[in-house]
Design a protein around this motif. Structure first.
Motif, mmCIF file in Angstrom:
data_model
loop_
_atom_site.group_PDB
_atom_site.id
_atom_site.type_symbol
_atom_site.label_atom_id
_atom_site.label_comp_id
_atom_site.label_asym_id
_atom_site.label_seq_id
_atom_site.Cartn_x
_atom_site.Cartn_y
_atom_site.Cartn_z
ATOM 1 N N SER A 67 0.819 -1.215 0.000
ATOM 2 C CA SER A 67 0.000 0.000 0.000
ATOM 3 C C SER A 67 0.854 1.268 0.000
ATOM 4 C CB SER A 67 -0.928 0.019 1.220
ATOM 5 O OG SER A 67 -1.858 -1.034 1.146
ATOM 6 N N SER A 68 0.304 2.312 -0.629
ATOM 7 C CA SER A 68 0.984 3.612 -0.663
ATOM 8 C C SER A 68 0.877 4.306 0.683
ATOM 9 C CB SER A 68 0.339 4.502 -1.735
ATOM 10 O OG SER A 68 -1.001 4.795 -1.383
ATOM 11 N N LYS A 69 1.635 5.380 0.824
ATOM 12 C CA LYS A 69 1.599 6.169 2.057
ATOM 13 C C LYS A 69 0.192 6.668 2.333
ATOM 14 C CE LYS A 69 2.796 10.453 1.969
ATOM 15 N NZ LYS A 69 3.559 11.723 1.842
ATOM 16 N N GLU A 70 -0.496 7.180 1.294
ATOM 17 C CA GLU A 70 -1.832 7.729 1.473
ATOM 18 C C GLU A 70 -2.826 6.669 1.954
ATOM 19 O OE1 GLU A 70 0.489 10.429 -0.899
ATOM 20 O OE2 GLU A 70 0.085 8.294 -1.147
ATOM 21 N N LEU A 71 -2.707 5.457 1.387
ATOM 22 C CA LEU A 71 -3.629 4.393 1.783
ATOM 23 C C LEU A 71 -3.336 3.922 3.204
ATOM 24 C CD1 LEU A 71 -6.004 2.859 0.697
ATOM 25 C CD2 LEU A 71 -4.471 1.118 -0.207
ATOM 26 N N LEU A 72 -2.073 3.847 3.569
ATOM 27 C CA LEU A 72 -1.711 3.477 4.946
ATOM 28 C C LEU A 72 -2.257 4.491 5.944
ATOM 29 C CD1 LEU A 72 1.984 2.339 4.387
ATOM 30 C CD2 LEU A 72 0.078 0.869 5.066
ATOM 31 N N MET A 73 -2.332 5.739 5.517
ATOM 32 C CA MET A 73 -2.804 6.806 6.409
ATOM 33 C C MET A 73 -4.310 6.741 6.662
ATOM 34 S SD MET A 73 -0.489 10.005 5.067
ATOM 35 C CE MET A 73 -1.425 11.229 5.982
ATOM 36 N N THR A 74 -5.026 5.883 5.927
ATOM 37 C CA THR A 74 -6.451 5.715 6.205
ATOM 38 C C THR A 74 -6.672 4.822 7.426
ATOM 39 O OG1 THR A 74 -6.688 3.783 4.741
ATOM 40 C CG2 THR A 74 -6.983 5.970 3.751
ATOM 41 N N LEU A 75 -5.605 4.177 7.889
ATOM 42 C CA LEU A 75 -5.704 3.354 9.095
ATOM 43 C C LEU A 75 -5.810 4.255 10.318
ATOM 44 C CD1 LEU A 75 -2.948 0.728 8.216
ATOM 45 C CD2 LEU A 75 -5.404 0.254 8.398
ATOM 46 N N SER A 76 -6.542 3.780 11.308
ATOM 47 C CA SER A 76 -6.720 4.553 12.535
ATOM 48 C C SER A 76 -5.379 4.841 13.210
ATOM 49 C CB SER A 76 -7.636 3.776 13.503
ATOM 50 O OG SER A 76 -7.737 4.433 14.732
ATOM 51 N N LYS A 77 -5.156 6.119 13.533
ATOM 52 C CA LYS A 77 -3.981 6.588 14.276
ATOM 53 C C LYS A 77 -2.676 6.444 13.502
ATOM 54 C CE LYS A 77 -6.136 5.514 18.725
ATOM 55 N NZ LYS A 77 -6.020 4.775 20.013
ATOM 56 N N ILE A 78 -2.763 6.206 12.196
ATOM 57 C CA ILE A 78 -1.553 6.152 11.368
ATOM 58 C C ILE A 78 -1.468 7.471 10.600
ATOM 59 C CG2 ILE A 78 -0.325 4.998 9.481
ATOM 60 C CD1 ILE A 78 -0.409 3.377 12.024
ATOM 61 N N GLY A 79 -0.541 8.317 11.038
ATOM 62 C CA GLY A 79 -0.323 9.585 10.357
ATOM 63 C C GLY A 79 0.755 9.459 9.297
ATOM 64 N N GLU A 80 1.158 10.584 8.769
ATOM 65 C CA GLU A 80 2.144 10.574 7.683
ATOM 66 C C GLU A 80 3.482 10.002 8.127
ATOM 67 O OE1 GLU A 80 3.925 13.593 4.255
ATOM 68 O OE2 GLU A 80 2.778 14.399 5.945
ATOM 69 N N SER A 81 3.959 10.384 9.316
ATOM 70 C CA SER A 81 5.269 9.919 9.775
ATOM 71 C C SER A 81 5.288 8.408 10.000
ATOM 72 C CB SER A 81 5.672 10.642 11.068
ATOM 73 O OG SER A 81 4.733 10.376 12.097
#
Length: 253
Positions: free
Chosen positions: A198-212
């Motif tokens: 998964s891309s960074k943007e898709l990973l960021m849709t997970l709860s409490k997963i921000g950009e860093s």
């Protein structure tokens, strides 16, 4: 003749005095002439200075008049008290447009908006309702992040997804009901995010997963040849047992 001879005799006898008097008269006349010329020249110079100062002030006044303030036209829609098209001074921000439109309605939700964003001409601002945001939370995992509510059907210029920052999509509410466990598991199986691809943007849709944290996940999998199982994600810096428990049902390898 006697009178004329008398005059000549008087001039001859007093010629020195007469010459001195004439000389004094000439000197005085010349002096007065010089003073008169000097005064006229000074007056002319003073008038020129005053004229130049007035001309400069007039020119500065024209410059100030030419520097007119610039206004933008903004279209604001949705959950504001007075939606419509407004003209607003350049340099204002989204929150200023909202206030100009009478403020937010009670059910307005600005969680996806950047209220501090500088406005631009012909900007479209859409204020979503709580219902619209909840609908997004329920459907975002079934849609590509590029087709979220902020871009369809009308692009919302105030959305953080359409600015230089990236929006973190609100987390889905977890369902702890045992009666629906089988159904939920089947649905999640087709909606899980592959942490290896998964891309960074898709990973960021997970709860409490921000950009860093999303970047850390990508860096870890690239360095270690991918995740062998979902539990290995706990080796990523910043992801502990508590965070893993909140996302384990939504990830796969």
């Amino acid at each position: 003749m006697d009178k004329l001879e008398g005059i000549k005799q008087f001039i001859f006898e007093n010629k020195k005095k007469i010459l001195i008097g004439v000389s004094i008269f000439i000197i005085m006349a010349l002096s007065l002439g010089v003073i008169f010329i000097y005064k006229n020249a000074y007056k002319s110079k003073s008038e020129k200075i005053v004229y130049e100062n007035v001309a400069i002030e007039h020119q500065e006044g024209n410059t100030k008049e030419e520097n007119t303030e610039e206004y933008y036209y903004i279209d604001i829609k949705g959950e504001v008290n007075n939606p419509g098209v407004y003209s607003i001074l350049k340099g204002k921000r989204v929150v200023d447009v909202i206030n100009l439109a009478g403020g937010l309605k009670e059910n307005a939700n600005t969680s996806l908006l950047n209220l501090s964003m500088l406005v631009k001409d012909q900007m479209v601002i859409i204020i979503y309702s709580n219902k619209e945001i909840l609908t997004l939370e329920d459907t975002v995992r079934k849609e590509n992040i590029k087709t979220t509510i902020c871009k369809d059907p009308v692009k919302n210029d105030a959305c953080t997804t359409n600015s230089e920052t990236t929006t973190k999509i609100p987390a889905l509410k977890s369902n702890n009901s045992s009666d629906n466990s089988t159904t939920n598991t089947d649905n999640l199986a087709s909606e899980k995010i592959n942490i290896n691809t998964s891309s960074k943007e898709l990973l960021m849709t997970l709860s409490k997963i921000g950009e860093s944290k999303a970047i850390s996940i990508i860096e870890y999998r690239e360095k270690n040849g991918g995740f062998k199982n979902i539990e290995e994600i706990k080796n990523v810096n910043g992801i502990g047992d508590s965070l893993f428990e909140s996302i384990k049902d939504y990830i796969t390898v």
